[in-house]
Design an enzyme around this catalytic site. Structure first.
Site, mmCIF file in Angstrom:
data_model
loop_
_atom_site.group_PDB
_atom_site.id
_atom_site.type_symbol
_atom_site.label_atom_id
_atom_site.label_comp_id
_atom_site.label_asym_id
_atom_site.label_seq_id
_atom_site.Cartn_x
_atom_site.Cartn_y
_atom_site.Cartn_z
ATOM 1 N N ASP A 35 58.323 39.867 47.777
ATOM 2 C CA ASP A 35 58.932 40.472 48.964
ATOM 3 C C ASP A 35 58.934 42.006 48.861
ATOM 4 O O ASP A 35 59.978 42.640 48.985
ATOM 5 C CB ASP A 35 60.368 39.970 49.161
ATOM 6 C CG ASP A 35 60.494 38.468 49.102
ATOM 7 O OD1 ASP A 35 59.543 37.774 49.484
ATOM 8 O OD2 ASP A 35 61.555 37.979 48.673
ATOM 9 N N GLU A 204 59.850 33.735 59.131
ATOM 10 C CA GLU A 204 60.806 34.623 58.473
ATOM 11 C C GLU A 204 60.142 35.964 58.159
ATOM 12 O O GLU A 204 59.009 36.232 58.563
ATOM 13 C CB GLU A 204 61.337 33.980 57.187
ATOM 14 C CG GLU A 204 60.297 33.680 56.137
ATOM 15 C CD GLU A 204 60.886 32.965 54.924
ATOM 16 O OE1 GLU A 204 62.072 32.601 54.947
ATOM 17 O OE2 GLU A 204 60.137 32.775 53.947
#
Length: 314
Positions: A35, A204
């Site tokens: 991420d 997401e």
């Protein structure tokens, strides 16, 4: 920074209108990440923040060689324990530079839970241990239809601040922020993207950028965090308004499951996703994680060019 072979392949695919699936550019050093988000410092070097215990930080002088420098909160972040159950891993940070300081939005939660919160920390230097906790920006509970993780700050053309976020369930949401504090302003909740026809709504990791007359909403579809079996893929839509509606190349709204695929698994690049975008001297830059065949998460970096108003990866 990005090889000529990638540029040539990207040009061919752009003309053909195909999904790009170009390999990542060369990176060296401490290449593990998950991420990732990158900000370019005023001195021309780079800071990467990523999911790790107490939020991991890396630095680079050339965007190629990366060095782990420690955690944003080396003494821990006890204010997050009501959401994590004491687990140190803090998720999906978003780092940026405004008002002569760095802003770090990050998530506290646990897998499969909607009892989650997005926090803000600020720093004058961006260095490990320099971050000041500014508290909760937005939180969700188990009975909410959306999830307060995966934040991204965007400043629109009028200078207004917005935070997009969300994971699965009800999809991607947006709230307004006060630019003087970085905290929530008002109670409006805007819906940006969802996958209502897919079980559990697997979308997401929103990231919004602006190029020309359009805002681009980048998201990740399908499943992360399964190592080489991950099915993550990077999707994008665009809008002339930061608050949407966002549509893909075919005109399908992202609130109805739309999204044009930018990158998916190919060769030994497994489950690329949770991308960020930043602007550098040579153009917009895509940064993301992917999994090697042995399951280890790695930094992926590519340049972005735009063809007919749509991003193409090189």
């Amino acid at each position: 920074m990005v090889c000529l072979r990638n540029l040539a392949i990207g040009a061919i695919l752009a003309v053909a209108g195909m999904a790009q699936n170009v390999g990542p550019g060369r990176v060296t050093g401490d290449t593990f990440t998950h991420d990732p988000t990158v900000v370019k410092k005023p001195d021309g070097s780079y800071i990467m923040a990523f999911t790790a215990d107490n939020v991991g930080l890396k630095t680079s002088t050339d965007r190629t060689n990366w060095r782990d420098v420690g955690a944003a909160f080396p003494n821990g972040a006890p204010w997050t324990t009501p959401y994590t159950g004491g687990i140190l891993n803090l998720w999906a940070p978003d780092i940026s530079y405004h008002n002569n300081q760095y802003y770090l939005y990050y998530s506290a939660s646990s897998f499969g839970s909607r009892r989650s919160a997005i926090f803000l920390a600020t720093s004058r230097t961006g260095a490990p241990g320099s971050w000041t906790n500014q508290g909760v920006v937005v939180e969700t509970f188990e009975n909410d239809s959306y999830n307060a993780i995966d934040p991204n700050l965007v400043v629109d053309a009028q200078g207004r601040w917005w935070l997009s976020f969300g994971s699965f369930w009800g999809g991607v949401k947006m709230i307004a922020l006060d630019s003087s504090t970085g905290k929530r302003s008002g109670n409006q909740l805007i819906s940006l993207a969802a996958r209502p026809s897919v079980p559990n709504g697997p979308v997401e990791a929103p990231y919004i950028t602006r190029h020309g007359n359009y805002y681009y909403l980048w998201v990740s579809f399908d499943k992360c965090c399964q190592g080489a079996d991950s099915t993550y893929r990077i999707m994008v839509g665009r809008s002339t308004s930061v608050t949407g509606p966002y549509v893909d190349k075919s005109g399908r709204q992202m609130m109805q499951g739309g999204g044009s695929q930018v990158m998916s698994s190919h060769g030994s690049i497994n489950g690329p996703g949770h991308n960020a975008v930043f602007t550098d001297t040579d153009g917009d830059v895509l940064v993301y994680h992917y999994y090697r065949d042995d399951g280890r998460a790695q930094i992926g970096i590519n340049l972005i060019r735009y063809t007919n108003g749509w991003p193409v990866i090189y």
